[in-house]
Design a protein around this motif. Structure first.
Motif, PDB file in Angstrom:
ATOM      1  N   MET A   1      39.208  26.388  39.847  1.00  0.00           N
ATOM      2  CA  MET A   1      39.781  27.408  41.163  1.00  0.00           C
ATOM      3  C   MET A   1      38.837  28.400  41.134  1.00  0.00           C
ATOM      4  N   ARG A   2      38.549  29.078  39.875  1.00  0.00           N
ATOM      5  CA  ARG A   2      37.476  30.236  39.599  1.00  0.00           C
ATOM      6  C   ARG A   2      35.976  29.875  40.441  1.00  0.00           C
ATOM      7  N   ASP A   3      35.489  28.674  39.928  1.00  0.00           N
ATOM      8  CA  ASP A   3      34.061  28.252  40.431  1.00  0.00           C
ATOM      9  C   ASP A   3      34.273  28.081  41.988  1.00  0.00           C
ATOM     10  N   ASN A   4      35.382  27.620  42.653  1.00  0.00           N
ATOM     11  CA  ASN A   4      35.532  27.624  44.117  1.00  0.00           C
ATOM     12  C   ASN A   4      35.680  28.727  44.608  1.00  0.00           C
ATOM     13  N   ALA A   5      36.176  29.919  43.976  1.00  0.00           N
ATOM     14  CA  ALA A   5      36.348  31.137  44.574  1.00  0.00           C
ATOM     15  C   ALA A   5      34.970  31.971  44.603  1.00  0.00           C
TER      16      ALA A   5
ATOM     17  N   SER B   1      36.825  38.531  49.476  1.00  0.00           N
ATOM     18  CA  SER B   1      36.594  37.226  49.810  1.00  0.00           C
ATOM     19  C   SER B   1      36.805  36.419  48.335  1.00  0.00           C
ATOM     20  N   LEU B   2      36.552  37.025  47.323  1.00  0.00           N
ATOM     21  CA  LEU B   2      36.832  36.523  46.092  1.00  0.00           C
ATOM     22  C   LEU B   2      38.472  36.537  45.697  1.00  0.00           C
TER      23      LEU B   2
ATOM     24  N   ILE C   1      44.829  42.331  49.140  1.00  0.00           N
ATOM     25  CA  ILE C   1      43.610  42.266  48.752  1.00  0.00           C
ATOM     26  C   ILE C   1      42.840  43.250  49.087  1.00  0.00           C
ATOM     27  N   GLY C   2      42.654  44.119  50.019  1.00  0.00           N
ATOM     28  CA  GLY C   2      41.955  45.043  50.383  1.00  0.00           C
ATOM     29  C   GLY C   2      42.122  46.125  49.300  1.00  0.00           C
TER      30      GLY C   2
END
Length: 256
Positions: A1-5, A70-71, A89-90
């Motif tokens: 999931m981290r790689d996709n992010a 985005s991340l 997340i902002g």
């Protein structure tokens, strides 16, 4: 999931960095702030230094904040969040942005212009509000009907693109929640479902060759096989895989 992010973040950063609109907005904001000199910069810095300072602040904080938003979007949410999610997340992204601004002020002035804690709270509030508002209006625009079709020969989907990209439709590909629309003039990511995008390709003759790919028939220039899979070569150099359950349809269409 981290790689996709990380991949999603890099793709989004590339999309924003190659678009002229964000750069125009950033340059305009930096020029205005440099001229009026808020937060004491008018008195403490001369015009060239003031312009350079605000250019560094605006450009770096915009792209740093965008990257973190985005991340965090991919790390925290399984789907695309709503305005409240983007506000959250902002606010989180505001922490590293505030730290950057604090360090830059220390470098320029050699002391604290604004203490780190109030600066962090201030930036978090701005980032939360701006991210939530942008997400709200982006969602409204994404679900708005496409502009009226000026020509019966131009696909409705093409009208969603920037004017400079409205060329001959070549192929589509699904990228997370976006559809990448590729023409002979370039490519752009559009926030919509693949099925809706395919519906808007008429009157261009084409075929969905995979759940994630659609091709215009006259843009296919050849085929090859790789690891037992049928691959279509496109006129722009792209090579798109055909799913096994669509090989028959591809052959019936005369594409293989």
């Amino acid at each position: 999931m981290r790689d996709n992010a990380l991949q999603f973040t890099m793709r989004e950063m590339q999309r924003v960095a190659t678009s002229p609109l964000p750069w125009a907005a950033v340059a305009g904001a930096a020029l205005v702030l440099g001229m009026i000199g808020p937060f004491g910069t008018y008195e403490s810095l001369r015009l060239p230094a003031r312009l350079a300072y605000w250019a560094a602040i605006v450009v770096s904080t915009y792209f740093l904040g965008f990257a973190f938003v985005s991340l965090l979007e991919k790390l925290i949410f399984t789907g695309r969040p709503g305005p409240a999610g983007f506000a959250l997340i902002g606010a989180m992204a505001g922490v590293p942005v505030a730290l950057f601004v604090w360090l830059l002020n220390r470098l320029v002035y050699g002391t604290d212009v604004v203490f780190l804690l109030p600066l962090t709270l201030y930036v978090m509030a701005i980032a939360a509000v701006s991210s939530g508002v942008i997400a709200f209006f982006s969602a409204r625009l994404a679900h708005a009907p496409a502009p009226a079709q000026p020509s019966a020969q131009r696909p409705k989907l093409i009208e969603r693109l920037q004017p400079r990209l409205r060329g001959k439709l070549l192929h589509l590909s699904m990228q997370d929640h976006y559809v990448e629309v590729v023409t002979d003039k370039g490519a752009e990511l559009i926030l919509m479902r693949m099925s809706d995008a395919v519906d808007e390709t008429a009157p261009v003759e084409g075929l969905q060759i995979h759940r994630s790919y659609w091709v215009a028939s006259d843009a296919v220039t050849g085929t090859t096989r790789r690891d037992g899979r049928l691959i279509l070569r496109m006129s722009d150099g792209a090579e798109l895989p055909v799913s096994r359950n669509r090989i028959g349809a591809v052959k019936d269409a005369g594409l293989a």
